[in-house]
Design an enzyme around this catalytic site. Structure first.
Site, PDB file in Angstrom:
ATOM      1  N   GLY A  87       8.621 -21.194 -13.554  1.00  0.00           N
ATOM      2  CA  GLY A  87       7.350 -20.567 -13.193  1.00  0.00           C
ATOM      3  C   GLY A  87       7.592 -19.106 -12.853  1.00  0.00           C
ATOM      4  N   SER A 181      14.072 -22.217 -17.686  1.00  0.00           N
ATOM      5  CA  SER A 181      13.220 -21.053 -17.493  1.00  0.00           C
ATOM      6  C   SER A 181      13.537 -20.336 -16.172  1.00  0.00           C
ATOM      7  CB  SER A 181      11.750 -21.491 -17.567  1.00  0.00           C
ATOM      8  OG  SER A 181      10.910 -20.395 -17.737  1.00  0.00           O
ATOM      9  N   TYR A 182      12.560 -20.212 -15.278  1.00  0.00           N
ATOM     10  CA  TYR A 182      12.832 -19.519 -14.009  1.00  0.00           C
ATOM     11  C   TYR A 182      13.812 -20.319 -13.137  1.00  0.00           C
ATOM     12  CZ  TYR A 182      12.070 -16.183 -10.254  1.00  0.00           C
ATOM     13  OH  TYR A 182      12.262 -15.204  -9.304  1.00  0.00           O
ATOM     14  N   ASP A 381      11.971 -20.607 -29.203  1.00  0.00           N
ATOM     15  CA  ASP A 381      11.301 -19.974 -28.053  1.00  0.00           C
ATOM     16  C   ASP A 381      11.400 -18.456 -28.159  1.00  0.00           C
ATOM     17  OD1 ASP A 381      10.238 -19.368 -25.539  1.00  0.00           O
ATOM     18  OD2 ASP A 381      12.143 -19.747 -24.501  1.00  0.00           O
ATOM     19  N   HIS A 438      10.734 -23.658 -25.746  1.00  0.00           N
ATOM     20  CA  HIS A 438      11.110 -23.296 -24.374  1.00  0.00           C
ATOM     21  C   HIS A 438      11.358 -24.568 -23.566  1.00  0.00           C
ATOM     22  CE1 HIS A 438      11.194 -20.359 -21.113  1.00  0.00           C
ATOM     23  NE2 HIS A 438      10.378 -21.097 -20.399  1.00  0.00           N
TER      24      HIS A 438
END
Ligand SMILES: *[C@@H]1O[C@H](CO)[C@@H](O)[C@H](O)[C@H]1NC(C)=O
Ligand SMILES: *[C@@H]1O[C@H](CO)[C@@H](O)[C@H](O)[C@H]1NC(C)=O
Length: 465
Positions: A87, A181-182, A381, A438
């Site tokens: 996020g 991701s984050y 991605d 992703h």
């Protein structure tokens, strides 16, 4: 897919929302009372599931919601794996467990089984973190405005300690931390705290970390986007030129976070967006988009195409499912301070400038302390493209003085090339997941599971089939 790695957060509604809140009091429950009898729409299964809250903070004011599933077979002989979505502000339970690598995916009124669930190999723990995400909440709403990487890592450590009190049989288990991701921030930052804690007193059996399309150092990660889009035919030659010279993505983002976007960046970004069109998913440039969730007027395109067995609308399904009262009851979850469960929080006001904290040096110290690190990339991605990640890991290996132990080669899953891999010093690995988004376990579940299994076993990815 909504697990955006860095999202602009809307805070305007917070003050009004807060007037209507009543927060539940501290939750004290045992593992037994957190046990899930059966989820609505679920077929009977042989493994146990648990969900509930773990409270953290000085006054136990923050309640973090978790979902835990035991391994399908012989759970007592299998490791404990934590999975984090990014996020910041996206739900590991909703996005990770119920869209990517858990045993169920919502489809209308039922849950369909995912044959490639990661609980075939491990006991899987998903947590909605930090407070303000999904069903997790804080009784001190200032927390939502004051959340950052450092606090998140500390709270994830506190969460893990208290979770292990509730589930003591997992205390001495091999522990792996995974995510995407984050979580390229969350995971190295938490792993670093675990390693530090172990220096005081051996507490965690950390055996490895795996990061999917992770944000590790934002110039390289973000600025590989232009070439990726150009080489996939998504943007033109001339747009590639201005996107790599006049306004790079990292420049645009830092201007955005500082609230002052230059006119050249406005021009470049609007050109990129026009050429890309809203019908291409930037998290997977080859995957069809979920037309219903685009909320567009055009009926020219055929609605809701299914690509193979992948339901591109699964995120909408998840939002509907988690907002059912019977589902919330079965999960022992409640909505506190929000009227709706969201895949990515709109009340959390995360310190977005933390995006610029490089976590590559932490990966280096984790490797140096002997913990294997895997970075993998779904290769479709465009948000955190494989090319930037591959460069980062190659560079890190060089700085650590790690020689190549497995030269760049293909690996196999299901009698096809599952992707490419390179390993350095038998401890630092890079791998792509061919055709992966992703959220690679969502779009390439079989390949992702082969990769996950090899990672847990500390074995090279299959060289033949
Ligand atoms: C509420 O949270 C803020 C920021 O996280 C903190 O500074 C403050 O001390 C907290 N208030 C109470 C009463 O705990
Ligand atoms: C790495 O390779 C170089 C050149 O072949 C060699 O001199 C060095 O000893 C190797 N390092 C390790 C740690 O194996």
């Amino acid at each position: 897919m909504g697990s955006t790695p860095w999202r602009s957060m809307v805070m305007a509604t917070l003050a009004t929302l807060l007037l209507h809140l009543s927060f539940p009091t501290e939750v004290c429950s045992s593992a037994t009372s957190d046990r899930i009898t059966r989820l609505p729409g679920q077929q009977p299964v042989d493994f146990q599931q648990f969900a509930g809250y773990i409270t953290v903070g000085k006054k136990r004011e923050r309640a973090l919601f978790y979902y835990f599933i035991e391994a399908e077979t012989e759970p007592s002989s299998k490791p404990l794996v934590i999975w984090f979505n990014g996020g910041p502000g996206c739900s590991s339970v909703g996005v990770g467990a119920f869209t990517e690598n858990g045993p169920f995916r919502p489809s209308g009124n039922i849950l369909v089984r995912n044959a490639y669930s990661w609980n075939t190999e491990a006991n899987m723990l998903y947590v909605e973190t930090p407070a303000g995400v999904g069903f997790s909440y804080s009784r001190n709403i200032s927390d939502y405005r004051d959340m950052n990487d450092e606090r998140t890592a500390r709270e994830n450590l506190a969460f893990l300690r208290r979770w292990l009190v509730k589930f003591p049989e997992y205390k001495n288990r091999d522990l792996f931390i995974t995510g995407e991701s984050y979580a390229g921030h969350y995971i190295p930052q938490l792993a670093d705290l675990l390693i530090r804690a172990n220096k005081q007193q051996k507490e965690f059996n950390l055996k490895g970390i795996a990061l999917g399309n992770p944000l590790l150092e934002y110039y390289t990660n973000l600025n590989s986007r232009a070439e990726f889009l150009w080489s996939h035919g998504v943007i033109s030659d001339s747009t590639y030129r201005i996107f790599s010279r006049n306004c790079t993505y990292s420049l645009y983002l830092s201007e955005t976070y500082r609230g002052n976007v230059s006119s050249i960046c406005v021009l470049v970004m609007s050109t990129v967006e026009r050429e890309m069109s809203k019908f291409v998913d930037k998290y997977d440039v080859t995957l069809d988009v979920c037309i219903s969730s685009l909320k567009m007027q055009s009926l020219v395109l055929s609605p809701m195409k299914m690509t193979g067995k992948i339901d591109v609308c699964v995120e909408d399904e998840t939002v509907n499912y988690f907002n059912r009262k019977d589902v919330q009851r079965a999960l022992h979850a409640r909505l506190a301070g929000v009227s709706k469960w969201e895949a990515c929080s709109s009340i959390l006001d995360y310190k977005l400038l933390d995006v610029a904290i490089p976590t590559i040096p932490l990966l280096g110290s984790i490797v140096k302390s002997g913990i294997p690190v895997l970075v993998y990339s779904g290769d479709q991605d465009s948000v955190v493209p494989l090319t930037g990640s591959r460069t980062q890991i190659h560079g890190l290996a060089a700085r650590l003085g790690l020689n190549t132990t497995i030269p760049y080669r293909v690996w196999f899953a299901g009698k096809q090339v599952g992707g490419w891999t390179q390993v350095y010093g038998d401890i630092l690995s890079f791998a792509t997941i061919r055709g992966g988004s992703h959220e690679a376990p969502f779009s390439q579940p079989q390949r992702a599971l082969v990769l996950f299994k090899a990672f847990l076993q500390g074995k090279p990815l299959p060289e033949t089939f």
